[in-house]
Scaffold this motif. Structure first.
Motif, PDB file in Angstrom:
ATOM      1  N   TYR A   1      44.030  38.224  43.037  1.00 50.85           N
ATOM      2  CA  TYR A   1      43.130  39.186  42.405  1.00 50.85           C
ATOM      3  C   TYR A   1      43.277  40.576  43.035  1.00 50.85           C
ATOM      4  N   VAL A   2      43.210  40.653  44.361  1.00 48.87           N
ATOM      5  CA  VAL A   2      43.270  41.961  45.024  1.00 48.87           C
ATOM      6  C   VAL A   2      44.650  42.596  44.857  1.00 48.87           C
ATOM      7  N   ALA A   3      45.712  41.809  44.971  1.00 50.46           N
ATOM      8  CA  ALA A   3      47.063  42.354  44.815  1.00 50.46           C
ATOM      9  C   ALA A   3      47.271  42.915  43.418  1.00 50.46           C
ATOM     10  N   GLN A   4      46.919  42.132  42.413  1.00 49.39           N
ATOM     11  CA  GLN A   4      47.162  42.549  41.030  1.00 49.39           C
ATOM     12  C   GLN A   4      46.317  43.756  40.640  1.00 49.39           C
ATOM     13  N   THR A   5      45.031  43.724  40.960  1.00 52.26           N
ATOM     14  CA  THR A   5      44.156  44.821  40.538  1.00 52.26           C
ATOM     15  C   THR A   5      44.452  46.099  41.309  1.00 52.26           C
ATOM     16  N   SER A   6      44.756  45.990  42.586  1.00 50.23           N
ATOM     17  CA  SER A   6      45.015  47.197  43.366  1.00 50.23           C
ATOM     18  C   SER A   6      46.358  47.821  42.999  1.00 50.23           C
ATOM     19  N   PHE A   7      47.397  46.999  42.811  1.00 49.95           N
ATOM     20  CA  PHE A   7      48.686  47.574  42.446  1.00 49.95           C
ATOM     21  C   PHE A   7      48.621  48.224  41.063  1.00 49.95           C
TER      22      PHE A   7
ATOM     23  N   TRP B   1      45.554  36.556  52.778  1.00 47.34           N
ATOM     24  CA  TRP B   1      46.467  37.656  53.116  1.00 47.34           C
ATOM     25  C   TRP B   1      47.901  37.336  52.709  1.00 47.34           C
ATOM     26  N   ILE B   2      48.340  36.121  52.957  1.00 49.97           N
ATOM     27  CA  ILE B   2      49.713  35.745  52.599  1.00 49.97           C
ATOM     28  C   ILE B   2      49.931  35.920  51.101  1.00 49.97           C
ATOM     29  N   THR B   3      48.988  35.446  50.304  1.00 47.51           N
ATOM     30  CA  THR B   3      49.111  35.584  48.847  1.00 47.51           C
ATOM     31  C   THR B   3      49.090  37.049  48.434  1.00 47.51           C
ATOM     32  N   PHE B   4      48.171  37.812  49.011  1.00 46.51           N
ATOM     33  CA  PHE B   4      48.116  39.237  48.694  1.00 46.51           C
ATOM     34  C   PHE B   4      49.449  39.912  48.994  1.00 46.51           C
ATOM     35  N   ALA B   5      49.965  39.707  50.199  1.00 48.95           N
ATOM     36  CA  ALA B   5      51.200  40.380  50.603  1.00 48.95           C
ATOM     37  C   ALA B   5      52.372  39.956  49.726  1.00 48.95           C
ATOM     38  N   GLN B   6      52.459  38.670  49.402  1.00 46.46           N
ATOM     39  CA  GLN B   6      53.553  38.193  48.556  1.00 46.46           C
ATOM     40  C   GLN B   6      53.460  38.783  47.152  1.00 46.46           C
ATOM     41  N   GLU B   7      52.286  38.770  46.570  1.00 46.60           N
ATOM     42  CA  GLU B   7      52.120  39.282  45.205  1.00 46.60           C
ATOM     43  C   GLU B   7      52.310  40.789  45.151  1.00 46.60           C
TER      44      GLU B   7
END
Length: 403
Positions: free
Chosen positions: A144-150, A299-305
């Protein structure tokens, strides 16, 4: 779509007027056979559930109040936050449609949003207090955080579009609440602070720590000035609904453009507070391990995505420079740790507490755990630039659990 209501003047809903409002929307097949219940227990809004008796179909109507319920009418707030919330939900649904509630209707005049009912989900905070484990939670939040922030960053958007969105999501009233209640009031002797006398010495230690205040000041300035992406702005465990297979992030009325690490930091902090609360239980080892792994996996999921999106969808020329991404992720990481520390402290001694700590029955144990929370929060803030890895971060938390 957002529409004008037949009611063209704002007034707080009652159970009767919200039913009359919903009947105008053509949402239900049998609008004359509805039951309505007020279910909101938050600080800023009215929330109603409406159920169609014939089909048992239900919806939620959320309406902003022109003041903070926690204080009263002496703390006025703009109703525009309801528009920001609905627009944030719609924008977020474009990239993570399965992780937010579906918006059915918005009415900006009445400052309300009609959305799907998540009664089949559970509030994450309550579930964590009850020692429930949700194995997909961390992956969902990291994604969620990776997709929405990017998707809302300068890496994905044309500069003109990004700057228009920054203006659209300017949210002064609710940002001021965060500025005061997260970054300012808990670190000074302010009347909004709320803590028992037994914590006084630990609190005064916070207030007297000039190194800590310097670092909190710098974090506050980042919150004020780093418009990196559209944030949820209040991503705590009370704003997340869960089932075994589903995660829904709700209540983005604090949404604004800020530093990406802020949402991650708030989520980490609330998981940490729940982890600390397990010190009051006798059988805690497996539960604590699950909570620590949840932060790691987030964090791992965020960084990977985020890295995947960076490689596939980035149009900024400097992203082709090999050292940029690691440096940017390091900034997000250290920001998140610092913001987590601020959130831990404010949830312990500030205006708005968490049930994770306040419901610990043994008062002496509660005080001890809150002292540890304050110490850990200060430590994370001051040492954030030295905690380069997940391992260092987790070890600091384990240290607070042992000491």
């Amino acid at each position: 779509m957002a529409q004008q209501s037949v009611v063209n003047q704002y007034a707080p809903f009652t159970t009767q007027t919200v039913m009359e409002f919903v009947k105008t929307l053509s949402i239900f097949d049998h609008p004359n056979k509805l039951i309505v219940k007020e279910i909101g227990d938050g600080n800023l809004n009215l929330v109603f559930q409406l159920v169609e008796l014939e089909t048992n179909r239900s919806i939620i109507v959320k309406q902003a109040l022109p003041y903070a319920k926690v204080v009263g009418e002496s703390w006025p707030l703009s109703l525009n936050r309801a528009k920001i919330e609905s627009e944030s939900l719609r924008m977020t649904a474009r990239v993570v449609p399965n992780l937010v509630p579906h918006v059915l209707h918005t009415d900006h005049e009445l400052a309300c949003t009609v959305m799907e009912d998540l009664s089949d989900h559970h509030i994450l905070r309550t579930e964590l207090i009850s020692n429930q484990h949700y194995p997909l939670l961390a992956q969902h939040i990291g994604y969620y955080v990776a997709q929405t922030s990017f998707a809302t960053s300068d890496f994905a958007l044309h500069p003109f579009v990004k700057k228009e969105l920054v203006q659209k999501f300017t949210n002064p009233d609710l940002c001021k609440i965060t500025e005061d209640l997260v970054f300012t009031d808990p670190f000074f002797d302010h009347p909004t602070n709320d803590f028992p006398h037994e914590l006084r010495h630990a609190v005064e230690t916070i207030w007297a720590d000039e190194d800590l205040l310097t670092e909190v000041g710098l974090l506050k300035f980042q919150f004020l000035t780093h418009a990196e992406a559209l944030l949820h702005g209040d991503l705590h465990t009370g704003s997340i609904f869960v089932t075994e297979q589903s995660t829904k992030v709700i209540d983005p009325e604090f949404a604004f453009f800020g530093p990406i690490g802020f949402d991650l930091g708030q989520f980490f902090a609330n998981i940490i507070l729940n982890t600390l609360s397990k010190l009051a239980t006798t059988d805690r080892q497996a539960i604590v391990s699950d909570l620590l792994r949840a932060m790691e996996q987030t964090w791992i999921t965020f960084a990977q995505e985020f890295t995947k999106l960076w490689d596939e969808s980035n149009h900024e020329i400097y992203t082709n420079v090999p050292g940029i991404l690691p440096r940017f992720l390091l900034k997000v990481w250290t920001d998140a740790i610092g913001f987590a520390g601020c959130e831990i402290i404010r949830r312990t001694i500030g205006l708005a507490h968490v049930a994770d700590l306040d419901t610990i029955e043994d008062f002496h144990i509660q005080i001890e755990i809150k002292e540890r929370a304050l110490q850990l929060g200060a430590d994370l803030i001051k040492s954030r630039t030295h905690l380069y890895s997940l391992g260092h971060f987790i070890q600091r938390i384990k240290g607070a659990l042992r000491s």
